[in-house]
Design a protein around this motif. Structure first.
Motif, PDB file in Angstrom:
ATOM      1  N   ALA A 121       0.824  -1.205   0.000  1.00  0.00           N
ATOM      2  CA  ALA A 121       0.000   0.000   0.000  1.00  0.00           C
ATOM      3  C   ALA A 121       0.862   1.260   0.000  1.00  0.00           C
ATOM      4  O   ALA A 121       0.522   2.261  -0.644  1.00  0.00           O
ATOM      5  CB  ALA A 121      -0.926  -0.004   1.209  1.00  0.00           C
ATOM      6  N   LEU A 122       1.990   1.235   0.720  1.00  0.00           N
ATOM      7  CA  LEU A 122       2.897   2.385   0.711  1.00  0.00           C
ATOM      8  C   LEU A 122       3.399   2.654  -0.706  1.00  0.00           C
ATOM      9  O   LEU A 122       3.479   3.812  -1.139  1.00  0.00           O
ATOM     10  CB  LEU A 122       4.079   2.137   1.658  1.00  0.00           C
ATOM     11  CG  LEU A 122       3.779   2.127   3.157  1.00  0.00           C
ATOM     12  CD1 LEU A 122       5.043   1.828   3.949  1.00  0.00           C
ATOM     13  CD2 LEU A 122       3.190   3.456   3.608  1.00  0.00           C
ATOM     14  N   ASP A 123       3.739   1.590  -1.433  1.00  0.00           N
ATOM     15  CA  ASP A 123       4.193   1.764  -2.819  1.00  0.00           C
ATOM     16  C   ASP A 123       3.073   2.341  -3.685  1.00  0.00           C
ATOM     17  O   ASP A 123       3.308   3.208  -4.531  1.00  0.00           O
ATOM     18  CB  ASP A 123       4.651   0.417  -3.389  1.00  0.00           C
ATOM     19  CG  ASP A 123       5.954  -0.069  -2.754  1.00  0.00           C
ATOM     20  OD1 ASP A 123       6.738   0.786  -2.306  1.00  0.00           O
ATOM     21  OD2 ASP A 123       6.174  -1.292  -2.700  1.00  0.00           O
ATOM     22  N   ALA A 124       1.831   1.844  -3.471  1.00  0.00           N
ATOM     23  CA  ALA A 124       0.706   2.321  -4.273  1.00  0.00           C
ATOM     24  C   ALA A 124       0.433   3.792  -4.021  1.00  0.00           C
ATOM     25  O   ALA A 124       0.196   4.575  -4.952  1.00  0.00           O
ATOM     26  CB  ALA A 124      -0.536   1.484  -3.973  1.00  0.00           C
ATOM     27  N   VAL A 125       0.469   4.207  -2.754  1.00  0.00           N
ATOM     28  CA  VAL A 125       0.225   5.619  -2.417  1.00  0.00           C
ATOM     29  C   VAL A 125       1.313   6.498  -3.007  1.00  0.00           C
ATOM     30  O   VAL A 125       1.043   7.571  -3.558  1.00  0.00           O
ATOM     31  CB  VAL A 125       0.140   5.805  -0.887  1.00  0.00           C
ATOM     32  CG1 VAL A 125       0.085   7.289  -0.532  1.00  0.00           C
ATOM     33  CG2 VAL A 125      -1.084   5.089  -0.329  1.00  0.00           C
ATOM     34  N   ALA A 126       2.565   6.041  -2.936  1.00  0.00           N
ATOM     35  CA  ALA A 126       3.675   6.813  -3.493  1.00  0.00           C
ATOM     36  C   ALA A 126       3.531   6.975  -5.002  1.00  0.00           C
ATOM     37  O   ALA A 126       3.940   7.987  -5.570  1.00  0.00           O
ATOM     38  CB  ALA A 126       5.005   6.140  -3.159  1.00  0.00           C
ATOM     39  N   ALA A 127       2.926   5.960  -5.661  1.00  0.00           N
ATOM     40  CA  ALA A 127       2.740   6.008  -7.111  1.00  0.00           C
ATOM     41  C   ALA A 127       1.467   6.752  -7.505  1.00  0.00           C
ATOM     42  O   ALA A 127       1.126   6.815  -8.687  1.00  0.00           O
ATOM     43  CB  ALA A 127       2.711   4.588  -7.667  1.00  0.00           C
ATOM     44  N   GLY A 128       0.730   7.289  -6.514  1.00  0.00           N
ATOM     45  CA  GLY A 128      -0.501   8.010  -6.811  1.00  0.00           C
ATOM     46  C   GLY A 128      -1.675   7.109  -7.103  1.00  0.00           C
ATOM     47  O   GLY A 128      -2.657   7.538  -7.724  1.00  0.00           O
ATOM     48  N   ASP A 129      -1.600   5.865  -6.655  1.00  0.00           N
ATOM     49  CA  ASP A 129      -2.660   4.898  -6.929  1.00  0.00           C
ATOM     50  C   ASP A 129      -3.326   4.454  -5.629  1.00  0.00           C
ATOM     51  O   ASP A 129      -3.543   3.260  -5.409  1.00  0.00           O
ATOM     52  CB  ASP A 129      -2.069   3.690  -7.675  1.00  0.00           C
ATOM     53  CG  ASP A 129      -3.151   2.737  -8.188  1.00  0.00           C
ATOM     54  OD1 ASP A 129      -4.285   3.196  -8.388  1.00  0.00           O
ATOM     55  OD2 ASP A 129      -2.852   1.534  -8.359  1.00  0.00           O
ATOM     56  N   ALA A 130      -3.649   5.421  -4.759  1.00  0.00           N
ATOM     57  CA  ALA A 130      -4.257   5.078  -3.468  1.00  0.00           C
ATOM     58  C   ALA A 130      -5.626   4.439  -3.647  1.00  0.00           C
ATOM     59  O   ALA A 130      -6.087   3.709  -2.752  1.00  0.00           O
ATOM     60  CB  ALA A 130      -4.365   6.331  -2.594  1.00  0.00           C
ATOM     61  N   GLU A 131      -6.290   4.686  -4.782  1.00  0.00           N
ATOM     62  CA  GLU A 131      -7.620   4.113  -4.996  1.00  0.00           C
ATOM     63  C   GLU A 131      -7.602   2.591  -5.023  1.00  0.00           C
ATOM     64  O   GLU A 131      -8.622   1.943  -4.740  1.00  0.00           O
ATOM     65  CB  GLU A 131      -8.213   4.629  -6.315  1.00  0.00           C
ATOM     66  CG  GLU A 131      -8.511   6.124  -6.340  1.00  0.00           C
ATOM     67  CD  GLU A 131      -7.272   6.966  -6.588  1.00  0.00           C
ATOM     68  OE1 GLU A 131      -6.187   6.368  -6.861  1.00  0.00           O
ATOM     69  OE2 GLU A 131      -7.351   8.204  -6.490  1.00  0.00           O
ATOM     70  N   SER A 132      -6.453   2.014  -5.352  1.00  0.00           N
ATOM     71  CA  SER A 132      -6.363   0.556  -5.431  1.00  0.00           C
ATOM     72  C   SER A 132      -6.142  -0.102  -4.081  1.00  0.00           C
ATOM     73  O   SER A 132      -6.168  -1.327  -3.972  1.00  0.00           O
ATOM     74  CB  SER A 132      -5.213   0.157  -6.375  1.00  0.00           C
ATOM     75  OG  SER A 132      -3.954   0.555  -5.833  1.00  0.00           O
ATOM     76  N   VAL A 133      -5.917   0.697  -3.051  1.00  0.00           N
ATOM     77  CA  VAL A 133      -5.609   0.160  -1.722  1.00  0.00           C
ATOM     78  C   VAL A 133      -6.895  -0.113  -0.963  1.00  0.00           C
ATOM     79  O   VAL A 133      -7.824   0.712  -0.964  1.00  0.00           O
ATOM     80  CB  VAL A 133      -4.718   1.142  -0.926  1.00  0.00           C
ATOM     81  CG1 VAL A 133      -4.419   0.582   0.464  1.00  0.00           C
ATOM     82  CG2 VAL A 133      -3.431   1.420  -1.685  1.00  0.00           C
ATOM     83  N   ASP A 134      -6.950  -1.253  -0.302  1.00  0.00           N
ATOM     84  CA  ASP A 134      -8.094  -1.607   0.536  1.00  0.00           C
ATOM     85  C   ASP A 134      -8.295  -0.547   1.620  1.00  0.00           C
ATOM     86  O   ASP A 134      -7.332  -0.049   2.216  1.00  0.00           O
ATOM     87  CB  ASP A 134      -7.843  -2.985   1.172  1.00  0.00           C
ATOM     88  CG  ASP A 134      -8.917  -3.343   2.167  1.00  0.00           C
ATOM     89  OD1 ASP A 134      -8.651  -3.234   3.375  1.00  0.00           O
ATOM     90  OD2 ASP A 134     -10.021  -3.714   1.744  1.00  0.00           O
TER      91      ASP A 134
END
Length: 504
Positions: A146-159
């Motif tokens: 999730a940290l990687d996803a948020v850093a990539a601007g893809d927080a929507e994909s995180v549960d």
């Protein structure tokens, strides 16, 4: 004849669409005007029935500095698991100290790793040993991904639960804003078809217009008496300070006098006088904010000698002391106080206001500093309600009765007590109160009867009962707040502070 409107309103009308909604930011980019200028024009046009506005709340997630650090270096619990696995803890329990040393974790990271290790199924911790679950896979750690996803601007994909967990750990910051989308109404389309032109209008009469005579030729903006006025929020005393003042009034009404003293003090007053061993974990850099300043030399030498003797040899015929190192240099070192008991030591010793004869009652409501992990009930700095009573023949029943009377003044009658260990009080107990919203019992304070090892070096030969209560926890019980960060600190909810009324 064309309708004349202010320039900004004309620009918005000509840019907006009756079929495709455009946001304020999009309109600002298209018209070359500031978003706040466009916003004002949009609201005026809405009041005239020419545009419609749709509002939507939008959340944005970003990594905090700590979150970025763990994204690059791995989460503390993952590093602990990898060190435990390398130490063979998947087969047999390994010594905790050895694994922590091998992990490279330091300071608060150790507590963070330990608190999340078992929760994630990485293994078990207990009895000074650690195990590593053989089937655990740190590569698939949901929070790390999730940290990687948020850093990539893809927080929507995180549960959502994972994102909430990261926010509670202070690794992700969630910000919310209102996004307004604008479309033309039928009236707006009709007006455009009939023709609209920009009017050079002014919204106020200035001295320059009067002296030049230009006021005769300009067109003034129509004054909308139905428009909402700008909201003005005046200053007010913070609810925490108001509650602190009420606590002071309550304790003064119970016969107490107020103490005061330095926030940064010698470790001697903060811990040594309390019979806290110098190798106690709470006195390490993990929990203590040490200051890089010269030591305090102005300490009463005879008291220093008596306190050192109590640490080394104990007090009385059966006293045994700690048999641990004691350094006068450490005692004179300066730190931010971790509790306001440093004030109690100054007053009980006679250093603050001279020798005191029983009976005496003193209190303080002051800020203290601890290197804790931030969570809904812990902050790095908070307010402690310190108090003590010096008198003959005091007992735990006197102490419990004092608490019941104090909390009753705030409408809190369900106070529960639990035996506890403190180096400086015996007997000791913690206080708990029931949260009005969640129904959970939360710790609200610590207390006890000062031990002879504390009192005898101070020259006191009667009983002293003492306590340290959390002002913020009292606030939670009074108002039902579930996260103290909503009312205290950089993330506090300003609207909540404006609307909450003080309870009396």
């Amino acid at each position: 004849m064309s309708t004349r409107l202010p320039d900004a309103q004309v620009a918005v009308l000509e840019t907006a669409s009756a079929t495709d909604a455009l946001t304020i930011d999009e309109l600002a980019d298209a018209t070359g005007r500031k978003p706040e200028t466009v916003t004002g024009a949009v609201f005026d046009l809405r009041d005239a029935g020419l545009v419609a506005i749709e509002e939507q709340e939008e959340s944005t997630a970003s990594l905090t500095d700590e979150g970025e650090t763990y994204r690059e270096a791995a989460l503390p619990e993952v590093r602990l698991y990898e060190a435990a696995r390398d130490a063979g803890a998947a087969d047999d329990p390994a010594p905790m100290g050895q694994v922590i040393g091998a992990s490279g974790l330091e300071g608060p990271e150790v507590d963070i790793a330990l608190s999340n290790y078992a929760r994630k199924g990485y293994g078990d911790i207990g009895g000074g040993e650690i195990t590593a679950a053989a089937d655990a896979d740190p590569e698939s750690d949901a929070e790390a991904a999730a940290l990687d996803a948020v850093a990539a601007g893809d927080a929507e994909s995180v549960d959502g639960d994972t994102l909430d967990q990261l926010e509670s750990r202070g690794l992700v910051a969630i910000s919310e804003r209102t996004v307004r989308s604008v479309t033309l109404t039928d009236d707006g389309v009709t007006l455009l078809m009939e023709g609209v032109e920009a009017a050079q209008t002014v919204d106020r009469l200035t001295p320059e217009l009067l002296t030049s005579g230009e006021w005769r030729d300009v067109e003034f903006t129509e004054y909308n008496v139905e428009a909402d006025a700008d909201e003005a929020s005046g200053g007010k005393v913070h609810i925490l300070r108001q509650t602190a003042d009420r606590v002071k009034d309550t304790l003064v009404g119970m016969g107490f006098e107020e103490m005061e003293g330095p926030h940064a003090d010698a470790d001697f007053w903060i811990n040594d006088c309390l019979f806290m061993p110098q190798d106690h974990p709470a006195r390490t850099h993990w929990d203590r904010f040490a200051l890089d300043v010269p030591p305090i030399h102005d300490l009463p030498e005879d008291l220093v000698d008596r306190v050192e003797d109590a640490h080394r040899n104990g007090v009385g015929d059966d006293g045994d002391g700690y048999h641990s190192p004691w350094s006068e240099e450490f005692a004179r070192a300066v730190a931010l106080r971790g509790h306001t008991t440093s004030l109690s030591m100054r007053y009980l010793s006679g250093e603050a206001v001279g020798d005191l004869e029983p009976p005496q009652r003193y209190f303080s409501v002051e800020k203290v500093y601890r290197n804790d992990t931030l969570d809904p009930t812990h902050l790095l700095e908070f307010f402690q309600i310190e108090g003590w009573v010096m008198a003959e023949d005091l007992s735990v029943r006197d102490l419990m009765g004092t608490f019941e009377e104090f909390y009753r003044q705030f409408g809190i009658t369900d106070v529960q007590f639990k035996p506890h260990y403190n180096p400086y009080t015996e007997p000791s107990f913690e206080l708990f109160g029931r949260h009005p919203e969640t129904g959970e019992l939360i710790e609200i304070g610590n207390s006890g009867m000062f031990r002879p090892e504390v009192l005898e070096p101070l020259g006191i030969d009667c009983d002293v009962m003492a306590w340290g209560l959390a002002l913020e926890r009292l606030l939670m019980l009074m108002y039902g707040f579930e996260d103290i960060r909503d009312v205290h600190g950089t993330l506090c909810d300003l609207e909540l502070l404006r609307e909450t009324e003080v309870l009396y």
